[in-house]
Design a protein around this motif. Structure first.
Motif, PDB file in Angstrom:
ATOM      1  N   PHE A 298       0.803  -1.221   0.000  1.00  0.00           N
ATOM      2  CA  PHE A 298       0.000   0.000   0.000  1.00  0.00           C
ATOM      3  C   PHE A 298       0.841   1.278   0.000  1.00  0.00           C
ATOM      4  O   PHE A 298       0.477   2.262  -0.629  1.00  0.00           O
ATOM      5  N   VAL A 299       1.964   1.234   0.704  1.00  0.00           N
ATOM      6  CA  VAL A 299       2.735   2.458   0.964  1.00  0.00           C
ATOM      7  C   VAL A 299       4.173   2.286   0.496  1.00  0.00           C
ATOM      8  O   VAL A 299       4.778   1.224   0.686  1.00  0.00           O
ATOM      9  N   GLN A 310       0.366   2.449  -7.789  1.00  0.00           N
ATOM     10  CA  GLN A 310      -0.433   1.271  -8.166  1.00  0.00           C
ATOM     11  C   GLN A 310      -1.576   1.061  -7.177  1.00  0.00           C
ATOM     12  O   GLN A 310      -2.718   0.784  -7.572  1.00  0.00           O
ATOM     13  N   ALA A 311      -1.289   1.207  -5.878  1.00  0.00           N
ATOM     14  CA  ALA A 311      -2.335   1.064  -4.859  1.00  0.00           C
ATOM     15  C   ALA A 311      -3.397   2.139  -5.037  1.00  0.00           C
ATOM     16  O   ALA A 311      -4.601   1.865  -4.919  1.00  0.00           O
ATOM     17  N   GLN A 312      -2.965   3.362  -5.345  1.00  0.00           N
ATOM     18  CA  GLN A 312      -3.916   4.450  -5.539  1.00  0.00           C
ATOM     19  C   GLN A 312      -4.828   4.173  -6.731  1.00  0.00           C
ATOM     20  O   GLN A 312      -6.027   4.493  -6.696  1.00  0.00           O
ATOM     21  N   ARG A 313      -4.288   3.569  -7.773  1.00  0.00           N
ATOM     22  CA  ARG A 313      -5.114   3.202  -8.929  1.00  0.00           C
ATOM     23  C   ARG A 313      -6.190   2.196  -8.530  1.00  0.00           C
ATOM     24  O   ARG A 313      -7.339   2.277  -8.981  1.00  0.00           O
ATOM     25  N   TYR A 314      -5.813   1.247  -7.689  1.00  0.00           N
ATOM     26  CA  TYR A 314      -6.787   0.260  -7.229  1.00  0.00           C
ATOM     27  C   TYR A 314      -7.856   0.929  -6.357  1.00  0.00           C
ATOM     28  O   TYR A 314      -9.053   0.631  -6.482  1.00  0.00           O
ATOM     29  N   PHE A 315      -7.405   1.823  -5.472  1.00  0.00           N
ATOM     30  CA  PHE A 315      -8.361   2.537  -4.622  1.00  0.00           C
ATOM     31  C   PHE A 315      -9.347   3.319  -5.482  1.00  0.00           C
ATOM     32  O   PHE A 315     -10.556   3.301  -5.243  1.00  0.00           O
ATOM     33  N   ASN A 316      -8.811   4.017  -6.491  1.00  0.00           N
ATOM     34  CA  ASN A 316      -9.660   4.845  -7.354  1.00  0.00           C
ATOM     35  C   ASN A 316     -10.624   4.004  -8.195  1.00  0.00           C
ATOM     36  O   ASN A 316     -11.729   4.437  -8.509  1.00  0.00           O
ATOM     37  N   GLN A 317     -10.163   2.815  -8.585  1.00  0.00           N
ATOM     38  CA  GLN A 317     -11.036   1.937  -9.370  1.00  0.00           C
ATOM     39  C   GLN A 317     -12.327   1.663  -8.615  1.00  0.00           C
ATOM     40  O   GLN A 317     -13.422   1.693  -9.194  1.00  0.00           O
ATOM     41  N   GLN A 372      -7.152   7.232   5.236  1.00  0.00           N
ATOM     42  CA  GLN A 372      -7.479   8.518   4.619  1.00  0.00           C
ATOM     43  C   GLN A 372      -7.568   8.399   3.095  1.00  0.00           C
ATOM     44  O   GLN A 372      -8.408   9.040   2.464  1.00  0.00           O
ATOM     45  N   ALA A 373      -6.711   7.574   2.518  1.00  0.00           N
ATOM     46  CA  ALA A 373      -6.698   7.412   1.058  1.00  0.00           C
ATOM     47  C   ALA A 373      -7.923   6.663   0.546  1.00  0.00           C
ATOM     48  O   ALA A 373      -8.207   6.683  -0.653  1.00  0.00           O
TER      49      ALA A 373
END
Length: 406
Positions: A298-299, A310-317, A372-373
């Motif tokens: 994640f971090v 990459q984690a942020q892309r998954y979160f946004n998906q 938070q993300a």
């Protein structure tokens, strides 16, 4: 299990819920906390009775005489009400209710509040000993376990009196029901009208959960630990499909796999890995469920921690793409049409968002930053790690073997 906790203490420490986790609840979200008697009665009236939702038991934790007076009025109402709950399967007056031990109960003889000791059972099912360190209460040699067993025994007796099995394989004889309904202890007198009787995870043999050992999950995780570059989501999908209790838990009755939902006047579509649909009696919402790999982190390991791209892309998906699609009224007709093909009727676009990804140790490294993300406006994506998945299997296995109705 779903618990209503009525607590006089409005500053419950996080460790408080550890008393029940793993044995009676999967996580603290299974506990509905009310800090006043009035709000607790409103919840019982507006949600449990009016909306016919399910609740397993009630715990009351208090320490003052003033609060006790209000509690006595609530329990008096509860034990005399003719209301039914959980899509009209059960009598609310029979729901298990427990007191949590406290200084008040220790310093005075609680039973002097009632004309006789036997009368106390009309109001509560036992006093739970609260560990000083909030350690697990356990499932044996305590009033909580025995009180729940008594409710299940009464349910079994009701089914025996009606000459029907818990899984509904044999039809209910209405003549038998009419002549024996006066004997019912926990089943409601409206039970005969229900098209889906006792559609609960703890009813029946639940063979797939009882026989599953969790070895398949552990074996898969060991493969990813040995080979961090391994990327095979299809294998994980197959495991979840073959062990669908991991997806459905207690709240959901059906999962759709990789269902296409198209944008208006377009050949483009969204396709989450799973969509889970709740039981009518469940307090949960329908759920969009996306699956990523257990070896995802994640971090980033930098001086100042930051969420990996990459984690942020998954979160946004999940938090943007799926949330936007399933939240917009313009997509309602398409959603309704596709779900109707599957025999599902829903008039709501209010879905929970869940993401299965990574390991618990990765999350714990920067939990606040990750939380938070995962916030997207009024919604937060629920992050489920593969360790949580193992815990869920263990909890459900415990649930159907210890408290199941076979």
């Amino acid at each position: 299990m779903k618990i209503l906790l009525i607590s006089e203490d409005s500053l419950l420490p996080p460790a408080y819920f550890k008393m029940f986790e793993g044995d009676y609840i999967e996580s603290k979200k299974d506990v509905i906390v009310k800090y006043t008697v009035d709000s607790a009665k409103d919840f019982l009236t507006d949600t449990i009775i009016e909306r016919q939702k399910h609740l397993d038991f009630i715990i009351i934790d208090y320490s003052t005489i003033e609060f006790e007076k209000e509690i006595n009025e609530l329990t008096e109402w509860l034990r005399k009400t003719k209301a039914v709950y959980s899509i009209k399967n059960f009598k609310l007056k029979a729901i298990p209710l427990f007191l949590m031990n406290n200084n008040l109960l220790i310093s005075e003889d609680f039973f002097t509040l009632f004309p006789s000791r036997s009368d106390t059972l009309k109001y509560h099912n036992g006093i739970i000993i609260k560990p000083d360190d909030f350690s697990r209460i356990g499932i044996s040699n305590n009033k909580l376990a025995s009180g729940l067993d008594k409710w299940l025994d009464d349910l079994k007796s009701d089914l025996d009196d009606l000459d029907i099995d818990s899984e509904g394989k044999h039809p209910l004889d209405l003549k038998i029901f009419e002549t024996r309904s006066y004997k019912l202890r926990v089943l409601s007198d409206q039970f005969q009208h229900n098209s889906k009787r006792l559609d609960y995870i703890w009813v029946g043999n639940s063979t797939n959960i009882v026989e599953a050992t969790g070895d398949d999950i552990l074996k898969m995780l060991r493969q990813y630990e040995r080979n961090p570059s391994l990327r095979n989501e299809k294998e994980i999908h197959d495991l979840l499909n073959s062990n669908n209790h991991l997806l459905k838990g207690e709240d959901y009755y059906k999962s759709l796999y990789e269902k296409h939902f198209y944008y208006t006047h377009s050949k483009k579509y969204v396709e989450s890995d799973f969509i889970n649909f709740k039981h009518e009696y469940s307090l949960a919402k329908n759920e969009i469920f996306e699956v990523k790999l257990p070896n995802e982190r994640f971090v980033a390991k930098t001086k100042i921690p930051r969420i990996l791209k990459q984690a942020q892309r998954y979160f946004n998906q999940v938090g943007k793409k799926y949330n936007n699609y399933f939240s917009y009224d313009i997509n309602m007709n398409e959603i309704a049409k596709r779900l109707k093909d599957e025999g599902i009727d829903t008039s709501s676009l209010d879905f929970n968002l869940s993401l299965l990804m990574g390991r618990e140790e990765y999350r714990q490294e920067n939990q606040e930053l990750i939380n938070q993300a995962l916030i997207y406006g009024q919604k937060q994506v629920k992050l489920i790690t593969y360790d949580n998945l193992i815990d869920r299997h263990q909890y459900l296995h415990q649930r159907v073997t210890r408290f199941g109705l076979n």
